[in-house]
Design a protein around this motif. Structure first.
Motif, mmCIF file in Angstrom:
data_model
loop_
_atom_site.group_PDB
_atom_site.id
_atom_site.type_symbol
_atom_site.label_atom_id
_atom_site.label_comp_id
_atom_site.label_asym_id
_atom_site.label_seq_id
_atom_site.Cartn_x
_atom_site.Cartn_y
_atom_site.Cartn_z
ATOM 1 N N ASN A 94 39.292 24.386 22.454
ATOM 2 C CA ASN A 94 40.287 23.414 22.009
ATOM 3 C C ASN A 94 40.156 23.116 20.519
ATOM 4 O O ASN A 94 41.153 23.005 19.808
ATOM 5 N N ILE A 95 38.941 23.006 20.044
ATOM 6 C CA ILE A 95 38.714 22.645 18.640
ATOM 7 C C ILE A 95 38.929 23.834 17.703
ATOM 8 O O ILE A 95 39.444 23.663 16.591
ATOM 9 N N TRP A 96 38.606 25.069 18.154
ATOM 10 C CA TRP A 96 38.559 26.202 17.240
ATOM 11 C C TRP A 96 39.750 27.161 17.295
ATOM 12 O O TRP A 96 40.031 27.840 16.303
ATOM 13 N N LEU A 97 40.437 27.278 18.429
ATOM 14 C CA LEU A 97 41.486 28.305 18.514
ATOM 15 C C LEU A 97 42.682 27.934 17.627
ATOM 16 O O LEU A 97 43.254 26.862 17.769
ATOM 17 N N ARG A 98 43.069 28.847 16.754
ATOM 18 C CA ARG A 98 44.153 28.584 15.809
ATOM 19 C C ARG A 98 45.519 29.000 16.347
ATOM 20 O O ARG A 98 46.534 28.410 15.997
ATOM 21 N N ALA A 99 45.560 30.058 17.167
ATOM 22 C CA ALA A 99 46.848 30.637 17.568
ATOM 23 C C ALA A 99 47.272 30.264 18.989
ATOM 24 O O ALA A 99 48.400 30.545 19.381
ATOM 25 N N ALA A 100 46.389 29.638 19.767
ATOM 26 C CA ALA A 100 46.702 29.304 21.160
ATOM 27 C C ALA A 100 47.577 28.054 21.249
ATOM 28 O O ALA A 100 47.702 27.290 20.292
ATOM 29 N N ASP A 101 48.173 27.852 22.436
ATOM 30 C CA ASP A 101 48.971 26.648 22.702
ATOM 31 C C ASP A 101 48.168 25.589 23.449
ATOM 32 O O ASP A 101 48.205 24.414 23.091
ATOM 33 N N ARG A 102 47.467 26.003 24.500
ATOM 34 C CA ARG A 102 46.722 25.058 25.337
ATOM 35 C C ARG A 102 45.544 25.763 26.008
ATOM 36 O O ARG A 102 45.556 26.985 26.154
ATOM 37 N N ILE A 103 44.584 24.961 26.455
ATOM 38 C CA ILE A 103 43.481 25.451 27.272
ATOM 39 C C ILE A 103 43.611 24.786 28.640
ATOM 40 O O ILE A 103 43.660 23.558 28.742
ATOM 41 N N LYS A 104 43.656 25.617 29.689
ATOM 42 C CA LYS A 104 43.843 25.098 31.042
ATOM 43 C C LYS A 104 42.742 25.604 31.965
ATOM 44 O O LYS A 104 42.267 26.732 31.823
ATOM 45 N N ILE A 105 42.355 24.740 32.912
ATOM 46 C CA ILE A 105 41.401 25.121 33.947
ATOM 47 C C ILE A 105 42.168 25.695 35.128
ATOM 48 O O ILE A 105 43.153 25.102 35.580
ATOM 49 N N VAL A 106 41.732 26.854 35.619
ATOM 50 C CA VAL A 106 42.314 27.417 36.843
ATOM 51 C C VAL A 106 41.576 26.800 38.031
ATOM 52 O O VAL A 106 40.403 27.103 38.270
ATOM 53 N N VAL A 107 42.249 25.923 38.766
ATOM 54 C CA VAL A 107 41.635 25.298 39.945
ATOM 55 C C VAL A 107 41.611 26.287 41.101
ATOM 56 O O VAL A 107 40.678 26.318 41.902
ATOM 57 N N GLY A 108 42.635 27.130 41.207
ATOM 58 C CA GLY A 108 42.647 28.136 42.261
ATOM 59 C C GLY A 108 43.930 28.938 42.316
ATOM 60 O O GLY A 108 44.928 28.574 41.679
ATOM 61 N N GLN A 109 43.897 30.038 43.062
ATOM 62 C CA GLN A 109 45.059 30.896 43.291
ATOM 63 C C GLN A 109 45.127 31.243 44.771
ATOM 64 O O GLN A 109 44.091 31.440 45.414
ATOM 65 N N PHE A 110 46.335 31.343 45.321
ATOM 66 C CA PHE A 110 46.495 31.652 46.743
ATOM 67 C C PHE A 110 47.941 32.066 47.004
ATOM 68 O O PHE A 110 48.839 31.707 46.229
ATOM 69 N N PRO A 111 48.205 32.789 48.123
ATOM 70 C CA PRO A 111 49.584 33.142 48.471
ATOM 71 C C PRO A 111 50.367 31.884 48.849
ATOM 72 O O PRO A 111 49.830 30.972 49.494
ATOM 73 N N ALA A 112 51.628 31.828 48.450
ATOM 74 C CA ALA A 112 52.475 30.668 48.772
ATOM 75 C C ALA A 112 53.896 31.153 49.030
ATOM 76 O O ALA A 112 54.775 31.031 48.176
ATOM 77 N N ARG A 113 54.102 31.690 50.218
ATOM 78 C CA ARG A 113 55.431 32.187 50.564
ATOM 79 C C ARG A 113 56.273 31.124 51.261
ATOM 80 O O ARG A 113 57.484 31.235 51.352
ATOM 81 N N THR A 114 55.595 30.088 51.798
ATOM 82 C CA THR A 114 56.292 28.973 52.453
ATOM 83 C C THR A 114 55.721 27.672 51.917
ATOM 84 O O THR A 114 54.619 27.637 51.331
ATOM 85 N N PHE A 115 56.438 26.573 52.158
ATOM 86 C CA PHE A 115 55.944 25.271 51.708
ATOM 87 C C PHE A 115 54.678 24.871 52.468
ATOM 88 O O PHE A 115 53.814 24.179 51.923
ATOM 89 N N GLU A 116 54.556 25.322 53.717
ATOM 90 C CA GLU A 116 53.333 25.040 54.471
ATOM 91 C C GLU A 116 52.137 25.756 53.840
ATOM 92 O O GLU A 116 51.049 25.182 53.688
ATOM 93 N N GLU A 117 52.346 27.028 53.443
ATOM 94 C CA GLU A 117 51.271 27.762 52.751
ATOM 95 C C GLU A 117 50.906 27.077 51.438
ATOM 96 O O GLU A 117 49.728 27.003 51.084
ATOM 97 N N LEU A 118 51.911 26.596 50.735
ATOM 98 C CA LEU A 118 51.660 25.892 49.474
ATOM 99 C C LEU A 118 50.824 24.644 49.726
ATOM 100 O O LEU A 118 49.825 24.399 49.037
ATOM 101 N N PHE A 119 51.240 23.846 50.708
ATOM 102 C CA PHE A 119 50.514 22.606 51.017
ATOM 103 C C PHE A 119 49.067 22.904 51.374
ATOM 104 O O PHE A 119 48.139 22.296 50.825
ATOM 105 N N GLN A 120 48.863 23.833 52.286
ATOM 106 C CA GLN A 120 47.514 24.134 52.746
ATOM 107 C C GLN A 120 46.662 24.743 51.617
ATOM 108 O O GLN A 120 45.463 24.472 51.509
#
Length: 390
Positions: free
Chosen positions: A50-76
């Motif tokens: 955050n302090i040093w990058l000159r060309a980036a827009d933001r720094i984000k934490i990846v909390v997780g990734q998973f398939p989400a084909r339905t709203f139930e899959e998204l919720f779970q």
């Protein structure tokens, strides 16, 4: 609490490789992807990038990734993530953004609402709060984002707050100024180094010149601003203070720089001077009101960087044709100077009367632009380190 994080530095299209190089220079292995750079790091990595990058827009934490084909899959999927390692009781946790691309789920407000419901339920369970009683959201803010691409959801927390282009020095700005991180990226893409003269003949509020001086002096772009993570209870104040102290110690005071900014509008020159003063580099830059066609110099091996008015920034087509023609005529005698011109006008080469040696497609916000690169003739010069002050 987590010790290591999967992190993403977001970047404008075309600038990912620049950001990737910056991340590696900070000591983190990374993977360059479309619109972002993915890497792993600890809490210090969050602070440093955050302090040093000159060309980036933001720094984000990846909390997780998973398939989400339905709203139930998204919720779970959202519910299954380890929110207790990020969100303390009573914090604010808005789902600030949802983006769906090439996915079965495409109703973004519904994605936000269901994701929020899942996080609430997880926190209620972890902190043993009754489901019918709403969680109080009065503390520090953790902005959550949900991105669904080809039916795969990525859930992120923004550590930055206001975008990294907001360095904190821009006291005033003119119409449609170039963003600070875009200016820094173009400098990093150019062949300029601190022992070469640099001129911005259409300097506006001075961004190119200021970013060049900060780059040369190794002034961390985020040194004078605050970040969202500084309010979080699991980010130690001592760690942030240590990284800032280390950054302060790296500032070079032994350079004599040759940076000039010119503009036909005297009001812009006054703005540029104020901004340079706020950035702490006013002694490194000469700002002067001057027409582009009056530019003359006997110096060699310099670099011209310009973001001239174009498109929405100057609606008069005749004025654009005249300006680009004047650029070609004014720059032609400067044989040893390299020129880097950013414009959305696809007729620029014909209007200035010279074909670029290289052209790079970029995006200034949502506007497609090209960086036209004209390389100067190589002339032998002293290849020493930048000149020392007396």
């Amino acid at each position: 609490m987590k010790e290591t994080f999967e992190l993403i530095a977001t970047a404008a299209a075309g600038l990912e490789a620049v950001v990737g190089r910056e991340v590696r220079e900070l000591g983190y292995e990374c993977q360059v992807e479309n619109g972002r750079v993915r890497f792993w790091g600890d809490k210090k990595a969050i602070v440093e990038t955050n302090i040093w990058l000159r060309a980036a827009d933001r720094i984000k934490i990846v909390v997780g990734q998973f398939p989400a084909r339905t709203f139930e899959e998204l919720f779970q999927g959202v519910f299954a993530l380890d929110w207790e390692n990020y969100l303390p009781l009573c914090c604010k946790f808005p789902i600030s953004k949802a983006k769906c691309v090439k996915s079965k789920l495409h109703n973004e407000p519904s994605v936000q609402a269901i994701s929020k419901k899942a996080v609430v339920k997880k926190l209620q369970k972890h902190f043993s709060r009754p489901e019918g009683v709403p969680l109080q959201e009065v503390g520090a803010e953790y902005k959550i984002e949900v991105s669904i691409l080809k039916d795969v959801a990525t859930v992120l927390i923004d550590t930055t707050g206001s975008s990294l282009f907001k360095r904190g020095y821009r006291v005033e700005k003119g119409g449609a100024p170039i963003k600070e991180n875009m200016a820094a990226a173009i400098l990093l893409l150019s062949n300029w180094c601190p022992d070469k003269p640099l001129i911005d003949p259409t300097c506006g509020s001075g961004t190119f010149c200021i970013e060049a001086a900060m780059l040369a002096r190794q002034i961390a772009p985020g040194l004078k601003r605050s970040f969202a993570f500084e309010e979080w209870n699991w980010m130690e104040d001592e760690l942030t203070a240590q990284v800032r102290k280390e950054a302060q110690a790296k500032i070079r005071t032994d350079l004599k720089l040759d940076i000039s900014g010119f503009d036909i509008d005297g009001r812009m020159i006054e703005m540029a001077k104020k901004n340079a003063f706020a950035a702490g580099v006013d002694q490194d830059i000469t700002f002067k009101q001057m027409r582009l066609q009056d530019l003359r110099t006997d110096k060699v091996n310099g670099v011209i960087i310009s973001n001239p008015p174009y498109g929405e920034r100057l609606l008069d087509d005749d004025a654009i044709i005249q300006l680009y023609g004047e650029m070609g005529q004014t720059f032609a005698p400067l044989k040893t100077w390299s020129k880097f011109i950013l414009t959305s006008d696809e007729q620029f080469e014909s209007l200035c009367g010279q074909l670029a040696d290289k052209k790079r497609k970029l995006y200034n916000g949502t506007l497609k632009v090209d960086l036209y690169q004209f390389f100067g003739q190589r002339m032998k010069r002293q290849r020493d380190a930048p000149k020392q002050t007396e």
